[in-house]
Design a protein around this motif. Structure first.
Motif, PDB file in Angstrom:
ATOM      1  N   PHE A  99      -9.202   9.914  15.712  1.00 12.09           N
ATOM      2  CA  PHE A  99     -10.553   9.703  15.202  1.00 12.09           C
ATOM      3  C   PHE A  99     -11.593  10.270  16.162  1.00 12.09           C
ATOM      4  N   PHE A 100     -11.384  10.030  17.448  1.00 13.48           N
ATOM      5  CA  PHE A 100     -12.342  10.544  18.417  1.00 13.48           C
ATOM      6  C   PHE A 100     -12.352  12.066  18.423  1.00 13.48           C
ATOM      7  N   ALA A 101     -11.180  12.668  18.161  1.00 12.02           N
ATOM      8  CA  ALA A 101     -11.081  14.125  18.137  1.00 12.02           C
ATOM      9  C   ALA A 101     -11.734  14.727  16.900  1.00 12.02           C
ATOM     10  N   GLY A 102     -12.008  13.905  15.874  1.00 16.32           N
ATOM     11  CA  GLY A 102     -12.684  14.406  14.681  1.00 16.32           C
ATOM     12  C   GLY A 102     -11.955  14.202  13.378  1.00 16.32           C
ATOM     13  N   ALA A 103     -10.730  13.652  13.399  1.00 13.92           N
ATOM     14  CA  ALA A 103     -10.011  13.367  12.153  1.00 13.92           C
ATOM     15  C   ALA A 103     -10.673  12.204  11.435  1.00 13.92           C
ATOM     16  N   ARG A 104     -10.557  12.187  10.098  1.00 13.22           N
ATOM     17  CA  ARG A 104     -11.211  11.129   9.327  1.00 13.22           C
ATOM     18  C   ARG A 104     -10.248  10.085   8.779  1.00 13.22           C
ATOM     19  N   SER A 105      -8.967  10.399   8.752  1.00 15.66           N
ATOM     20  CA  SER A 105      -7.993   9.396   8.321  1.00 15.66           C
ATOM     21  C   SER A 105      -6.597   9.830   8.755  1.00 15.66           C
ATOM     22  N   LEU A 106      -5.696   8.840   8.836  1.00 12.52           N
ATOM     23  CA  LEU A 106      -4.283   9.096   9.108  1.00 12.52           C
ATOM     24  C   LEU A 106      -3.457   8.434   8.026  1.00 12.52           C
ATOM     25  N   VAL A 107      -2.392   9.092   7.644  1.00 13.64           N
ATOM     26  CA  VAL A 107      -1.349   8.461   6.842  1.00 13.64           C
ATOM     27  C   VAL A 107      -0.113   8.452   7.733  1.00 13.64           C
ATOM     28  N   ALA A 108       0.323   7.270   8.111  1.00 12.49           N
ATOM     29  CA  ALA A 108       1.382   7.167   9.113  1.00 12.49           C
ATOM     30  C   ALA A 108       2.458   6.200   8.656  1.00 12.49           C
ATOM     31  N   SER A 109       3.660   6.439   9.137  1.00 12.40           N
ATOM     32  CA  SER A 109       4.781   5.572   8.775  1.00 12.40           C
ATOM     33  C   SER A 109       5.035   4.555   9.872  1.00 12.40           C
ATOM     34  N   HIS A 110       5.470   3.360   9.477  1.00 15.29           N
ATOM     35  CA  HIS A 110       5.880   2.330  10.432  1.00 15.29           C
ATOM     36  C   HIS A 110       7.378   2.382  10.700  1.00 15.29           C
ATOM     37  N   TRP A 111       8.117   3.081   9.863  1.00 11.57           N
ATOM     38  CA  TRP A 111       9.539   3.325  10.102  1.00 11.57           C
ATOM     39  C   TRP A 111       9.896   4.625   9.392  1.00 11.57           C
ATOM     40  N   GLN A 112      11.006   5.223   9.826  1.00  9.64           N
ATOM     41  CA  GLN A 112      11.396   6.505   9.257  1.00  9.64           C
ATOM     42  C   GLN A 112      12.037   6.294   7.894  1.00  9.64           C
ATOM     43  N   VAL A 113      11.530   7.034   6.920  1.00 10.01           N
ATOM     44  CA  VAL A 113      11.991   6.916   5.533  1.00 10.01           C
ATOM     45  C   VAL A 113      12.770   8.171   5.172  1.00 10.01           C
ATOM     46  N   PRO A 114      13.838   8.049   4.385  1.00  9.51           N
ATOM     47  CA  PRO A 114      14.571   9.247   3.951  1.00  9.51           C
ATOM     48  C   PRO A 114      13.631  10.275   3.325  1.00  9.51           C
ATOM     49  N   SER A 115      13.914  11.538   3.579  1.00 13.93           N
ATOM     50  CA  SER A 115      13.006  12.607   3.136  1.00 13.93           C
ATOM     51  C   SER A 115      12.787  12.608   1.639  1.00 13.93           C
ATOM     52  N   SER A 116      13.814  12.243   0.860  1.00 13.37           N
ATOM     53  CA  SER A 116      13.643  12.254  -0.602  1.00 13.37           C
ATOM     54  C   SER A 116      12.577  11.262  -1.032  1.00 13.37           C
ATOM     55  N   ALA A 117      12.594  10.039  -0.441  1.00 16.92           N
ATOM     56  CA  ALA A 117      11.583   9.041  -0.783  1.00 16.92           C
ATOM     57  C   ALA A 117      10.219   9.458  -0.257  1.00 16.92           C
ATOM     58  N   THR A 118      10.183  10.040   0.953  1.00 16.79           N
ATOM     59  CA  THR A 118       8.910  10.517   1.501  1.00 16.79           C
ATOM     60  C   THR A 118       8.311  11.585   0.594  1.00 16.79           C
ATOM     61  N   ALA A 119       9.151  12.499   0.137  1.00 11.56           N
ATOM     62  CA  ALA A 119       8.673  13.566  -0.739  1.00 11.56           C
ATOM     63  C   ALA A 119       8.108  12.995  -2.035  1.00 11.56           C
ATOM     64  N   GLN A 120       8.798  12.001  -2.618  1.00  6.25           N
ATOM     65  CA  GLN A 120       8.288  11.380  -3.843  1.00  6.25           C
ATOM     66  C   GLN A 120       6.926  10.727  -3.610  1.00  6.25           C
ATOM     67  N   PHE A 153      11.514  -0.805   1.738  1.00  2.30           N
ATOM     68  CA  PHE A 153      11.947   0.196   2.707  1.00  2.30           C
ATOM     69  C   PHE A 153      11.485   1.585   2.292  1.00  2.30           C
ATOM     70  N   PHE A 154      11.473   1.858   0.978  1.00  2.30           N
ATOM     71  CA  PHE A 154      11.181   3.199   0.483  1.00  2.30           C
ATOM     72  C   PHE A 154       9.690   3.476   0.345  1.00  2.30           C
ATOM     73  N   TRP A 155       8.886   2.460   0.057  1.00  2.00           N
ATOM     74  CA  TRP A 155       7.485   2.734  -0.272  1.00  2.00           C
ATOM     75  C   TRP A 155       6.456   2.111   0.693  1.00  2.00           C
ATOM     76  N   ALA A 156       6.823   1.072   1.456  1.00  2.00           N
ATOM     77  CA  ALA A 156       5.824   0.333   2.235  1.00  2.00           C
ATOM     78  C   ALA A 156       5.593   0.897   3.630  1.00  2.00           C
ATOM     79  N   ALA A 157       6.436   1.844   4.059  1.00  2.00           N
ATOM     80  CA  ALA A 157       6.328   2.328   5.448  1.00  2.00           C
ATOM     81  C   ALA A 157       4.991   2.997   5.716  1.00  2.00           C
ATOM     82  N   PHE A 158       4.528   3.762   4.710  1.00  2.00           N
ATOM     83  CA  PHE A 158       3.314   4.542   4.949  1.00  2.00           C
ATOM     84  C   PHE A 158       2.062   3.702   4.703  1.00  2.00           C
ATOM     85  N   VAL A 159       1.124   3.824   5.640  1.00  2.00           N
ATOM     86  CA  VAL A 159      -0.160   3.131   5.506  1.00  2.00           C
ATOM     87  C   VAL A 159      -1.276   4.145   5.749  1.00  2.00           C
TER      88      VAL A 159
END
Length: 1013
Positions: A925-946, A984-990
């Protein structure tokens, strides 16, 4: 009950004066050169008036640095007696003199060496060792029929002191040699220059001053410099460095860096075992007790404290240490008595933490009695004991006695340190005392003083802990319940708003501190101004400490001239500090804004919230917590009947079902998720009615919890698709702090970047080395403390590879229509390549890599993102393969979104690391970004892609659909499918940000910007 951080208290520090205020400027007498050929002179002290017929005391300077002192006292010779009788009489007089008492505090001396008997004059040399730094120190005693003269300083002063004693040049030439000194000390002797000794004294005092003001990072940096100086002149294992090493370890421990601190203590323990002084071992035990208390192990701390007190008792009684005559009348135990008093105080604190109130009271009372027997002890020590007695009195239900103790402690601390961070713990203890007795209004008034002080302090200062804020919140809620009128209650809740701002994550504060340190390093103009400001502040703190010491002296030793000079230094330093702060704010507003953010006004915060938005903030204590709901319509506070440990256990239990074990995930505990919802939000559920966008500023264990997986209604079955997930009821944004939210909502949108996405992922990592034959467990990456400076490439290479992230990035690039030229994978995913990019040109920065948390690697103190490590060990941090938060903060971005898709806020050691993710977000944020979408745990790529496909489809190519709402829609689509309905598949990202792209928030921002113009 919070344990207040302990600060270095080696007794030697209390008379480690510079001598700069004792003597006026020249005229002076040139004495010649010392043994290192440094030119020396002597100046009369103009601050003390000697007795009639007694020479004035003097100060010795070599190359303009304070080097020693010469003191005189009336002495009546025993007359024409034997040489032995005259010597014994002189030593007996010295043992009772003010010079002996001062020397006993500062040094440990061996038996005197009588070097020459002139006509009517006895001269002796005492080989000593300073308690501050362990440097060799020389004391010369001489007398005539009327005067006892004591000169002391570095052994290099031998020719100078012999000249002052009246020896002839031939006598001086024959005695003033390095060989003679080695004979005197009975071992090889290292001779330090006056400049090195002066620098060490200043560094040691600055380190202690920083600790006394709870600036433990600065204290650590300063003690490291002092240790480097000692090691250069002595050796890495010389017993003389033990004291500085222990001071360094304590400063590290006070920052919560337990593993690094314990490594330093182990090093100190090996050195101390070779020391001839029992005091070194007693000090180490006490410091190890401090470390145990910092880790919250009060039972272990009490046992250590008891052992240390036993040794100090022996030392204070004179049964252990060597004295000048191996136990005769020359022995003066005031130093050991003062240290015994502090050991007793620490043991009393630990007894109180272990609920042994009777023993605590007896120990603290004895501590005060011992300190009163040493009038020359630093006044701040008495303040510590008074604070302990105040806390004990509260436990005994004696409010009146507690008030007296706390107010006395406050008066002393204000005198010594000024009204600042060092007075806050006493004020907090007093406020807690009032609240515990039901005197809520008095508690609130006391905390108002804390908030007033806090407004003047930099953000990196550890002002007050959440546990210390709990009594205020409790008093405020209790007091508000007695007022039926909602308008009046809103006035009280407005005061809570300021308290919740102070309940910051220490990890986020440390990240910010490292960021502004890096900014100052990168800009020489900022660095120069900061160095001048810090020098002025150190001068102010040192002058206050010396003034308090001067005012504690007897009338005979106290100097009005010195006090006047110190008061002028304090006044000038305060004025200069204010001027420099003003220059910093006007010339470098970005830096000053990072280090001195203004407190947020509640009215202004409410203006930045939409009608259907609510901001949640928390104060998490040991046994209970509080939640604050801030809405456009008002502010509300409610109690949570659980503390940090129980909340952490619940979060960990929920997180265990979100990890792959044996190729599958465990069943998610929906009942526990609902219970946690009721625990956290049950008290404010009414205030959340009608809210469709929730902004959560959580810290501690709650920072590792995606609030979307809480369940608002009691589950009827184990069907995840029909559960009442909070994330489906309302859009949810997370923010590192309310300050971050306020700033994001106030930012004016910049120009739209021309390019869509820059992505780095699938760094080339080898994974941990194969297990040895027959082994079931191998070494983890970073089992050793990571070194300062660039990250060790071997450590990063041993992290687990992330091969699926290549497909993930390519899939997202296809959705957004991004070409392959902005995708950096495998060997191309280096920090060097990242730093080459025009980062301001991209709307989305995508990192599919490890987010390294503090604690993942030993002695790793800030979060960072992992890139492909360089083949050869790098020499600079900007190419070492670890982009740390302090580096991120110095970037210049214009990104609407940063995606961190492979973070895991549950560390491998079971610790929760959500605060580290918040620290990364603050830096972006200090560097100039306005938002982050981040995971709290690693999710399989197929679910991440969906999930990403659904989210970016909703957002559209211009990202104007509202990220929090888009994420909610994407998560709902995965919940609707049985195969991906498990959280596990959908809640990781905030979403970490303010959700500003939502229509209601965008309208508010436009209004706010118009109003601002």
């Amino acid at each position: 009950m919070k344990f207040e951080k302990m600060t270095p208290w080696l007794t030697a520090c209390w008379l480690a004066f510079s001598g700069s205020l004792w003597a006026a400027e020249p005229p002076s007498d040139i004495l010649g050169n010392n043994l290192l050929d440094e030119s020396c002179e002597v100046r009369d002290r103009d601050d003390l008036t000697p007795e009639a017929g007694v020479p004035v005391d003097q100060v010795i300077y070599c190359v303009q640095k304070f080097a020693g002192r010469v003191a005189h006292e009336r002495y009546v010779s025993a007359g024409n007696q034997s040489v032995e009788s005259n010597r014994a009489a002189m030593l007996s007089h010295y043992a009772r003199s003010r010079m002996s008492k001062a020397m006993d505090v500062r040094a440990t001396c061996s038996a005197p060496k009588w070097i020459v008997e002139l006509v009517g004059r006895s001269i002796a040399l005492l080989p000593c060792q300073l308690k501050a730094g362990g440097w060799p120190h020389l004391v010369l005693l001489s007398s005539d029929q009327q005067t006892l003269t004591v000169a002391d300083g570095s052994p290099t002063l031998l020719p100078v002191t012999l000249k002052l004693a009246g020896l002839t040049e031939p006598q001086i030439t024959s005695l003033a040699t390095k060989d003679f000194l080695q004979t005197l000390w009975e071992k090889p002797l290292i001779l330090a220059s006056s400049q090195d000794l002066d620098r060490f004294r200043k560094l040691s005092q600055e380190g202690r001053n920083a600790s006394n003001h709870f600036n433990f990072q600065e204290a650590e940096d300063t003690f490291r410099k002092a240790l480097e100086l000692q090691v250069r002149l002595l050796s890495p294992n010389d017993p003389a460095i033990a004291g500085t090493l222990m001071d360094l370890a304590l400063s590290v421990s006070n920052q919560g860096k337990a593993e690094e601190a314990q490594a330093l203590y182990r090093r100190a323990e090996g050195i101390v075992q070779t020391s001839p002084f029992a005091a070194d071992r007693a000090t180490l035990m006490t410091y190890q007790g401090f470390d145990a208390a910092n880790r919250g192990d009060y039972e272990a701390a009490l046992k250590i404290a008891q052992s240390a007190t036993g040794v100090w008792r022996q030392l204070a009684s004179g049964n252990v240490e060597q004295s000048l005559l191996r136990g005769d009348a020359l022995s003066n135990n005031s130093a050991e008595l003062a240290q015994l008093a502090l050991a007793l105080d620490f043991e009393a604190k630990m007894a109180l933490r272990n609920e042994d109130i009777v023993s605590a009271h007896a120990l603290a009372s004895e501590s005060l009695l011992k300190l009163n027997q040493v009038p020359s002890a630093p006044p701040a020590w008495k303040s510590d004991v008074m604070t302990t007695l105040g806390e004990i009195s509260i436990a005994q239900g004696r409010l009146s006695a507690a008030e007296t103790y706390f107010n006395t402690a406050l008066a002393i601390r204000k005198q010594v340190f000024g009204e600042g961070v060092s007075t806050i713990p006493v004020l907090a203890a007093l406020g807690k005392a009032y609240q515990s007795e039901g005197m809520n209004s008095s508690a609130i008034i006391t905390y108002r003083n804390i908030f007033k002080i806090a407004r003047t302090l930099p953000q990196s200062t550890e002002v007050i802990s959440s546990e210390q804020l709990i009594p205020f919140a409790d008093a405020l809620v209790g007091y508000a319940e007695t007022w039926p009128d909602n308008t009046a209650r809103q006035g009280l809740y407005a005061e809570a708003f300021e308290a919740f701002q102070l309940a910051r994550s220490s990890l986020i504060d440390k990240t910010i501190a490292k960021a502004h340190a890096r900014m100052s390093q990168d800009d020489p103009n900022i660095a120069a101004l900061i160095e001048l400001l810090q020098s002025t502040q150190r001068q102010l703190e040192g002058a206050r400490a010396e003034l308090a010491m001067e005012q504690s002296l007897s009338d005979q030793e106290r100097s009005a001239i010195v006090e006047t000079r110190l008061q002028k230094i304090i006044s000038d330093s305060q004025r200069n500090s204010a001027t420099l702060n003003g220059q910093l704010a006007s010339q470098f507003p970005a830096y000053h804004g990072l280090t001195h953010p203004k407190p947020i006004d509640l009215t202004e915060m409410r203006k930045r919230l939409g009608d259907r938005e609510a901001l949640l903030t928390f104060i998490v204590g040991k046994k209970q917590s509080f939640i604050q709901v801030t809405k456009r319509q008002g502010n509300y506070v409610a109690k949570i009947n659980e503390g940090e440990a129980s909340l952490a256990e619940t979060v960990k239990a929920l997180r265990r079902a979100l990890e792959i074990q044996g190729g599958s995930v465990n069943e998610f505990d929906t009942t526990r998720a609902h219970d946690l919802y009721k625990t956290l939000l049950g008290g404010v559920e009414h205030q959340l009615q009608g809210v469709d966008h929730l902004i959560v500023a959580a810290k501690g264990p709650l920072a590792s919890l995606p609030f979307g997986l809480l369940i608002t209604q009691a589950p009827k079955d184990k069907n995840y698709t029909t559960a009442a997930w909070l994330g489906q009821k309302m859009a949810i944004s997370h923010v590192p702090s309310m300050q971050a939210f306020y700033t994001l909502r106030g930012n004016t949108p910049k120009s739209i970047p021309p390019k869509v996405m820059l992505a780095f992922g699938d760094p080339r990592l080898d994974g941990p080395p194969p297990l040895a034959a027959g082994a079931t467990k191998g070494p983890r990456p970073g089992d050793e403390c990571r070194p300062a400076g660039p990250m060790n490439s071997k450590i990063l290479k041993a992290l687990a590879p992330l091969p699926e992230t290549s497909l993930e990035i390519k899939t997202i690039a296809g959705i957004l229509g991004t070409g392959t030229s902005s995708l950096f994978l495998r060997d191309e995913a280096t920090e060097i390549n990242f730093n080459k990019q025009a980062l301001k040109d991209y709307r989305i920065l995508y990192f599919a890599t490890h987010g390294l948390l503090p604690g993942e690697l030993k002695c790793q103190t800030e979060p960072g993102l992992v890139f492909t490590p360089p083949a050869q060990q790098p020499t600079t941090k900007d190419q070492d393969g670890l982009l740390e938060a302090s580096e991120i903060a110095t970037l210049r971005l214009n990104a609407d979104m940063v995606v961190l898709s492979a973070c895991n806020t549950a560390g491998s050691d079971g610790k929760l690391g959500g605060d580290a993710l918040s620290g990364l977000a603050e830096s972006f944020f200090f560097a100039g970004a306005r938002s982050l979408v981040a995971s709290h745990w690693q999710v399989p790529s197929s679910a991440t892609a969906q999930l990403m496909t659904a989210m970016f489809s909703t957002l559209g190519p211009t990202l104007k659909g509202g990220t929090s709402e888009a994420l909610k829609v994407a998560q709902s689509r995965l919940i609707a499918k049985k195969e991906t309905s498990h959280p596990f598949f959908w809640a990781a990202f905030v979403l970490i940000g303010d959700g500003m792209a939502d229509t209601s928030a965008q309208g508010l921002r436009d209004q706010d910007n118009v109003a601002g113009r």
